[in-house]
Design a protein around this motif. Structure first.
Motif, PDB file in Angstrom:
ATOM      1  N   GLN A   1       0.832  -1.205   0.000  1.00  0.00           N
ATOM      2  CA  GLN A   1       0.000   0.000   0.000  1.00  0.00           C
ATOM      3  C   GLN A   1       0.869   1.258   0.000  1.00  0.00           C
ATOM      4  O   GLN A   1       0.604   2.209  -0.756  1.00  0.00           O
ATOM      5  CB  GLN A   1      -0.917   0.005   1.232  1.00  0.00           C
ATOM      6  CG  GLN A   1      -1.675   1.304   1.457  1.00  0.00           C
ATOM      7  CD  GLN A   1      -2.737   1.565   0.411  1.00  0.00           C
ATOM      8  OE1 GLN A   1      -3.841   1.023   0.495  1.00  0.00           O
ATOM      9  NE2 GLN A   1      -2.436   2.408  -0.575  1.00  0.00           N
TER      10      GLN A   1
ATOM     11  N   SER B   1       0.876   4.075  -2.974  1.00  0.00           N
ATOM     12  CA  SER B   1       0.531   5.469  -2.679  1.00  0.00           C
ATOM     13  C   SER B   1       1.696   6.413  -2.961  1.00  0.00           C
ATOM     14  O   SER B   1       1.493   7.535  -3.439  1.00  0.00           O
ATOM     15  CB  SER B   1       0.090   5.606  -1.214  1.00  0.00           C
ATOM     16  OG  SER B   1      -1.151   4.964  -0.997  1.00  0.00           O
TER      17      SER B   1
ATOM     18  N   TYR C   1       1.818   6.923  -6.686  1.00  0.00           N
ATOM     19  CA  TYR C   1       0.753   7.837  -7.100  1.00  0.00           C
ATOM     20  C   TYR C   1       1.097   9.276  -6.713  1.00  0.00           C
ATOM     21  O   TYR C   1       0.907  10.206  -7.509  1.00  0.00           O
ATOM     22  CB  TYR C   1      -0.570   7.412  -6.461  1.00  0.00           C
ATOM     23  CG  TYR C   1      -1.696   8.380  -6.725  1.00  0.00           C
ATOM     24  CD1 TYR C   1      -2.254   8.496  -8.003  1.00  0.00           C
ATOM     25  CD2 TYR C   1      -2.198   9.193  -5.707  1.00  0.00           C
ATOM     26  CE1 TYR C   1      -3.276   9.389  -8.248  1.00  0.00           C
ATOM     27  CE2 TYR C   1      -3.224  10.085  -5.944  1.00  0.00           C
ATOM     28  CZ  TYR C   1      -3.755  10.191  -7.225  1.00  0.00           C
ATOM     29  OH  TYR C   1      -4.769  11.085  -7.468  1.00  0.00           O
TER      30      TYR C   1
ATOM     31  N   GLU D   1      -6.624   9.120  -2.105  1.00  0.00           N
ATOM     32  CA  GLU D   1      -7.010   8.829  -3.483  1.00  0.00           C
ATOM     33  C   GLU D   1      -6.424   7.519  -4.000  1.00  0.00           C
ATOM     34  O   GLU D   1      -6.874   7.004  -5.024  1.00  0.00           O
ATOM     35  CB  GLU D   1      -6.577   9.987  -4.391  1.00  0.00           C
ATOM     36  CG  GLU D   1      -7.356  11.274  -4.123  1.00  0.00           C
ATOM     37  CD  GLU D   1      -6.726  12.487  -4.790  1.00  0.00           C
ATOM     38  OE1 GLU D   1      -5.722  12.307  -5.534  1.00  0.00           O
ATOM     39  OE2 GLU D   1      -7.207  13.613  -4.563  1.00  0.00           O
ATOM     40  N   SER D   2      -5.424   6.989  -3.301  1.00  0.00           N
ATOM     41  CA  SER D   2      -4.792   5.734  -3.743  1.00  0.00           C
ATOM     42  C   SER D   2      -4.976   4.605  -2.730  1.00  0.00           C
ATOM     43  O   SER D   2      -4.312   3.575  -2.813  1.00  0.00           O
ATOM     44  CB  SER D   2      -3.298   5.957  -3.982  1.00  0.00           C
ATOM     45  OG  SER D   2      -2.654   6.389  -2.788  1.00  0.00           O
ATOM     46  N   SER D   3      -5.885   4.799  -1.793  1.00  0.00           N
ATOM     47  CA  SER D   3      -6.111   3.792  -0.758  1.00  0.00           C
ATOM     48  C   SER D   3      -6.710   2.523  -1.369  1.00  0.00           C
ATOM     49  O   SER D   3      -7.654   2.584  -2.158  1.00  0.00           O
ATOM     50  CB  SER D   3      -7.054   4.350   0.305  1.00  0.00           C
ATOM     51  OG  SER D   3      -7.332   3.370   1.290  1.00  0.00           O
ATOM     52  N   LEU D   4      -6.154   1.384  -1.003  1.00  0.00           N
ATOM     53  CA  LEU D   4      -6.630   0.091  -1.485  1.00  0.00           C
ATOM     54  C   LEU D   4      -7.581  -0.508  -0.458  1.00  0.00           C
ATOM     55  O   LEU D   4      -7.239  -0.627   0.720  1.00  0.00           O
ATOM     56  CB  LEU D   4      -5.444  -0.857  -1.714  1.00  0.00           C
ATOM     57  CG  LEU D   4      -4.397  -0.382  -2.726  1.00  0.00           C
ATOM     58  CD1 LEU D   4      -3.183  -1.317  -2.704  1.00  0.00           C
ATOM     59  CD2 LEU D   4      -4.983  -0.314  -4.129  1.00  0.00           C
ATOM     60  N   GLU D   5      -8.773  -0.881  -0.922  1.00  0.00           N
ATOM     61  CA  GLU D   5      -9.777  -1.442  -0.023  1.00  0.00           C
ATOM     62  C   GLU D   5      -9.850  -2.957  -0.187  1.00  0.00           C
ATOM     63  O   GLU D   5      -9.930  -3.467  -1.310  1.00  0.00           O
ATOM     64  CB  GLU D   5     -11.146  -0.825  -0.314  1.00  0.00           C
ATOM     65  CG  GLU D   5     -12.247  -1.332   0.602  1.00  0.00           C
ATOM     66  CD  GLU D   5     -13.563  -0.630   0.350  1.00  0.00           C
ATOM     67  OE1 GLU D   5     -14.605  -1.314   0.378  1.00  0.00           O
ATOM     68  OE2 GLU D   5     -13.542   0.596   0.108  1.00  0.00           O
TER      69      GLU D   5
ATOM     70  N   THR E   1      -9.791  -0.024  -5.687  1.00  0.00           N
ATOM     71  CA  THR E   1      -9.567   1.402  -5.474  1.00  0.00           C
ATOM     72  C   THR E   1     -10.262   2.191  -6.571  1.00  0.00           C
ATOM     73  O   THR E   1     -10.264   1.787  -7.733  1.00  0.00           O
ATOM     74  CB  THR E   1      -8.060   1.742  -5.420  1.00  0.00           C
ATOM     75  OG1 THR E   1      -7.893   3.127  -5.131  1.00  0.00           O
ATOM     76  CG2 THR E   1      -7.363   1.413  -6.734  1.00  0.00           C
ATOM     77  N   LYS E   2     -10.879   3.304  -6.196  1.00  0.00           N
ATOM     78  CA  LYS E   2     -11.637   4.137  -7.126  1.00  0.00           C
ATOM     79  C   LYS E   2     -10.703   5.101  -7.834  1.00  0.00           C
ATOM     80  O   LYS E   2      -9.803   5.662  -7.229  1.00  0.00           O
ATOM     81  CB  LYS E   2     -12.693   4.928  -6.355  1.00  0.00           C
ATOM     82  CG  LYS E   2     -13.644   5.756  -7.199  1.00  0.00           C
ATOM     83  CD  LYS E   2     -14.755   4.909  -7.748  1.00  0.00           C
ATOM     84  CE  LYS E   2     -15.905   5.771  -8.300  1.00  0.00           C
ATOM     85  NZ  LYS E   2     -15.542   6.590  -9.462  1.00  0.00           N
ATOM     86  N   SER E   3     -10.930   5.292  -9.153  1.00  0.00           N
ATOM     87  CA  SER E   3     -10.116   6.235  -9.911  1.00  0.00           C
ATOM     88  C   SER E   3     -11.015   7.197 -10.681  1.00  0.00           C
ATOM     89  O   SER E   3     -12.234   6.970 -10.806  1.00  0.00           O
ATOM     90  CB  SER E   3      -9.196   5.494 -10.887  1.00  0.00           C
ATOM     91  OG  SER E   3      -9.962   4.873 -11.903  1.00  0.00           O
TER      92      SER E   3
END
Length: 315
Positions: A89, A93, A96, A116-120, A135-137
């Motif tokens: 992670q 990040s 990014y 913004e680069s957090s992995l769920e 992760t949302k982009s």
């Protein structure tokens, strides 16, 4: 990502069922009913994953399948597993952040870049220790906000010498190199190879297996790599001490810096050196930076010395 919780939960339950049936088959490998159930449940799990990936593509969700494979006769030490995931992670990040805010010298991640680069975590799956991360982009017709960071992961694992380490430091910053070391070293020390697969929301699939030996080599190249900056500095100050036998010296600038070090190989030792005298000197200041430890090693070499001179007192 609560909108995707239902589909992710279905996939999670399906893959958990696969793992349970596989465990039961290890105890009863000839059980035909279990074999049929396993094939059926694998189809359910695959459909759930396919549905999740389609939903992710529609909503600009990047999907990472991250699988850690232990070396033979090794297990899954909790400390090693959690550290390897955390360092992944941090690496993602930091990459990014280097694209968003520019390369950095210190391994510090900006607050917005980290969010913004957090992995769920979505779910785990069978086959060594595999986890699916989301992760949302933000994406337009051509590119996504996380595309560069994702592709850089695969450039990093191609490190094959010290020059490649320096190239990454130049392009993405020293902070990224430090994160690469922490990540690769955590996996190698934990006894893991790693399989990384990204399914981007534009449909592009990137995948590569990196074995433990390769991870060790990446960490080793970073340990060996160092940058050295050398400056010759003109210094006027008081000779606090000088040892002809050891070559040690100390010069202090009034109301300024103190320089400690040794005579340079080219230094011509004067017949007399007056401790407490005021001298003009050239000191070679060397700053050696080590990527793996994010530390500096400073050294001073005395190149020449002239004086002593009389210092006029201020009225």
């Amino acid at each position: 990502m609560s909108d995707y919780a239902y589909v992710a939960d279905r996939a999670k339950k399906a893959f958990a069922s696969v793992s349970k049936i596989e465990a039961a088959l290890q105890r009863a490998p000839d059980d035909v009913a279990l074999q049929i159930n396993l094939r059926s449940m694998k189809r359910v799990a695959d459909r759930a994953l396919d549905e999740l990936e389609k939903l992710a593509a529609l909503n600009f969700i990047e999907v990472c399948k991250y699988r850690m494979v232990p070396v033979p006769n090794a297990g899954y030490d909790l400390g090693s597993v959690s550290k390897a995931l955390l360092e992944y992670q941090n690496l993602f990040s930091q990459l990014y952040d280097s694209f968003r805010n520019g390369p950095k010298s210190k391994a510090v991640i900006g607050r917005e870049a980290r969010l913004e680069s957090s992995l769920e975590f979505a779910y785990s799956y069978s086959g060594s220790l595999g986890v699916v991360l989301l992760t949302k982009s933000d994406r337009d017709f051509l590119t996504g906000s996380l595309d560069d960071a994702i592709e850089s992961i695969y450039q990093i694992i191609e490190i094959n010498d010290i020059d490649a380490v320096r190239d990454i430091a130049t392009a993405r910053g020293r902070a990224v190199v430090k994160r690469v070391y922490d990540w690769s070293n955590s996996l190698a020390e934990g006894g893991f190879s790693v399989d990384i697969q990204w399914r981007r929301s534009d449909g592009k699939l990137l995948s590569e297996m990196v074995d433990r030996n390769r991870l060790e080599k990446i960490a080793g190249f970073i340990i060996e790599a160092a940058d050295t900056q050398i400056d010759d500095v003109l210094v006027e100050g008081i000779l606090v001490g000088a040892n002809r036998e050891t070559g040690a010296f100390q010069i202090s600038v009034p109301d300024g810096e103190t320089y400690k070090g040794h005579f340079d190989e080219s230094f011509v030792v004067p017949d007399e050196m007056t401790v407490g005298g005021f001298y003009r000197s050239t000191i070679r200041v060397s700053d050696k930076y080590y990527y793996a430890s994010d530390t500096h090693q400073m050294s001073n070499s005395l190149i020449n010395l002239s004086g002593p001179f009389t210092v006029k007192k201020k009225v």
